[in-house]
Design an enzyme around this catalytic site. Structure first.
Site, mmCIF file in Angstrom:
data_model
loop_
_atom_site.group_PDB
_atom_site.id
_atom_site.type_symbol
_atom_site.label_atom_id
_atom_site.label_comp_id
_atom_site.label_asym_id
_atom_site.label_seq_id
_atom_site.Cartn_x
_atom_site.Cartn_y
_atom_site.Cartn_z
ATOM 1 N N SER A 1 0.296 -9.909 -6.697
ATOM 2 C CA SER A 1 0.753 -8.521 -7.226
ATOM 3 C C SER A 1 1.159 -8.347 -8.901
ATOM 4 C CB SER A 1 1.564 -7.587 -6.315
ATOM 5 O OG SER A 1 1.497 -6.114 -7.554
ATOM 6 N N HIS B 1 -3.573 -9.326 -7.736
ATOM 7 C CA HIS B 1 -4.147 -8.043 -6.869
ATOM 8 C C HIS B 1 -3.500 -6.563 -8.388
ATOM 9 C CE1 HIS B 1 -3.188 -5.303 -3.596
ATOM 10 N NE2 HIS B 1 -2.011 -4.731 -3.742
ATOM 11 N N ASP C 1 -1.666 -2.966 -8.668
ATOM 12 C CA ASP C 1 -1.679 -1.491 -7.404
ATOM 13 C C ASP C 1 -2.185 -0.123 -8.296
ATOM 14 O OD1 ASP C 1 -0.868 -2.612 -5.073
ATOM 15 O OD2 ASP C 1 0.159 -3.631 -6.619
ATOM 16 N N MET D 1 -0.978 3.934 -8.734
ATOM 17 C CA MET D 1 -0.315 5.311 -8.213
ATOM 18 C C MET D 1 -0.168 6.085 -9.087
ATOM 19 S SD MET D 1 3.437 2.665 -7.139
ATOM 20 C CE MET D 1 3.469 1.116 -6.724
ATOM 21 N N HIS E 1 -5.951 -2.033 -6.039
ATOM 22 C CA HIS E 1 -5.192 -0.794 -4.269
ATOM 23 C C HIS E 1 -5.095 0.383 -5.399
ATOM 24 C CE1 HIS E 1 -1.621 -0.731 -1.807
ATOM 25 N NE2 HIS E 1 -2.253 -0.053 -1.328
ATOM 26 N N MET F 1 -3.484 3.402 -4.892
ATOM 27 C CA MET F 1 -1.906 4.482 -3.766
ATOM 28 C C MET F 1 -2.538 5.539 -4.296
ATOM 29 S SD MET F 1 0.610 1.625 -3.558
ATOM 30 C CE MET F 1 -0.490 0.502 -4.848
ATOM 31 N N MET G 1 -0.853 -2.399 4.572
ATOM 32 C CA MET G 1 0.827 -1.960 4.394
ATOM 33 C C MET G 1 1.252 -2.671 5.627
ATOM 34 S SD MET G 1 -0.353 -1.619 1.116
ATOM 35 C CE MET G 1 1.683 -1.583 1.119
ATOM 36 N N ASP H 1 0.307 -7.048 2.794
ATOM 37 C CA ASP H 1 1.216 -6.076 1.229
ATOM 38 C C ASP H 1 2.097 -5.825 1.355
ATOM 39 O OD1 ASP H 1 1.193 -5.797 -1.395
ATOM 40 O OD2 ASP H 1 -0.374 -3.966 -1.351
HETATM 41 C C1 DX5 Z 1 3.056 -2.255 -3.473
HETATM 42 C C2 DX5 Z 1 2.706 -2.037 -3.423
HETATM 43 C C3 DX5 Z 1 2.277 -4.060 -3.241
HETATM 44 C C4 DX5 Z 1 3.864 -4.417 -4.317
HETATM 45 C C5 DX5 Z 1 4.712 -6.148 -3.553
HETATM 46 O O1 DX5 Z 1 2.920 -0.506 -2.992
HETATM 47 O O2 DX5 Z 1 1.187 -2.450 -2.907
HETATM 48 O O3 DX5 Z 1 1.143 -4.611 -3.834
HETATM 49 O O4 DX5 Z 1 3.314 -4.988 -5.655
HETATM 50 O O5 DX5 Z 1 5.306 -6.481 -3.381
HETATM 51 P P1 DX5 Z 1 6.324 -7.280 -3.084
HETATM 52 O O6 DX5 Z 1 5.246 -8.858 -2.537
HETATM 53 O O7 DX5 Z 1 7.487 -7.291 -4.316
HETATM 54 O O8 DX5 Z 1 6.753 -6.665 -1.601
HETATM 55 ZN ZN ZN Z 2 -0.610 -3.303 -3.094
#
Ligand code: DX5
Ligand code: ZN
Length: 215
Positions: A7, A32, A34, A36, A65, A67, A136, A174
């Site tokens: 990620s 990956h 992310d 948000m 991903h 969010m 998740m 994840d």
């Molecule tokens: C959290 C993200 C993850 C995050 C995971 O909301 O979706 O992808 O980067 O981070 P770690 O591996 O540090 O838990």
């Molecule tokens: Zn993620």
């Protein structure tokens, strides 16, 4: 052999090109990404200009991903940004089936994501339409949180449903992946490991990715 999706949320954004280069030289299967919106989750990560830079420097397929609330609004944008897999949250879609079809029609692989509190059984009638389910193992929004152990039971239940339906759907996990939780996840039938802080916080990220791959 697990598939690995490091990620970039945990990358050094001052030296993003270097971290992308590291991924290019590693055995990672995906990168990956992310996204948000500060509404679906209580955090804002990055947007279009940063993802364009990731795409420019990284030659691994982007496992995006989302969010964000009502992700169907942005399917064509993420196609244009070069996403290979587009993960949308079950909890964020009023018309999940329609959004999944839009993703497929745009030439991306659709994946559906479940928050820790959402049972895998809600996916029975959509599983045949998605390439992957992302479970998740933390509440989405932040890197570096603790793995929720009950995710392992969810993964086993999901694997049973996938097998019953004769599908090839991948299961991705994840959040909170590290030396202790990664082997447990693979044992529970998980195919794809997302890892942020574990990879980018390690002394030798390329070796860490290799270790995850060989689980
Ligand atoms: C959290 C993200 C993850 C995050 C995971 O909301 O979706 O992808 O980067 O981070 P770690 O591996 O540090 O838990
Ligand atoms: Zn993620």
């Amino acid at each position: 052999m697990a598939l690995v999706s490091p990620s970039l949320l945990s990358a050094d954004f001052g030296h993003l090109a270097d971290d992308c280069e590291m991924l290019n030289n590693s055995e990672a299967d995906y990168a990956h990404v992310d996204v948000m919106d500060g509404l679906f989750v209580p955090n804002i990560s990055f947007g279009t200009p940063v993802i364009k830079a990731m795409k420019r420097h990284c030659n691994k397929p982007l496992d995006v991903h989302l969010m964000i609330t009502d992700p169907g609004r942005y399917v064509t944008l993420f196609r244009d940004l070069g996403a290979s897999i587009l993960n949308v949250h079950y909890e964020a879609c009023t018309h999940l089936h329609r959004t999944i079809q839009q993703i497929r029609d745009c030439g991306m692989k659709p994946a559906v994501t479940l928050n820790p509190a959402t049972p895998v059984e809600v996916l029975r009638d959509i599983l045949c339409d998605v390439d992957m389910v992302l479970l998740m193992s933390v509440n989405p929004g932040f890197g570096g949180q603790k793995f929720i152990t009950r995710t392992l039971d969810k993964a086993q239940r999901l694997r049973t449903i996938i097998d019953e339906q004769g599908l090839k759907t991948l299961i991705e996990v994840d959040g909170g992946i590290d030396t202790t939780t990664a082997p447990l996840a693979v044992k529970a039938g998980i195919d794809v490991l997302v890892a942020g802080s574990f990879v980018f916080g390690s002394k030798n990220p390329i070796e860490t990715i290799k270790w995850l791959k060989n689980l």
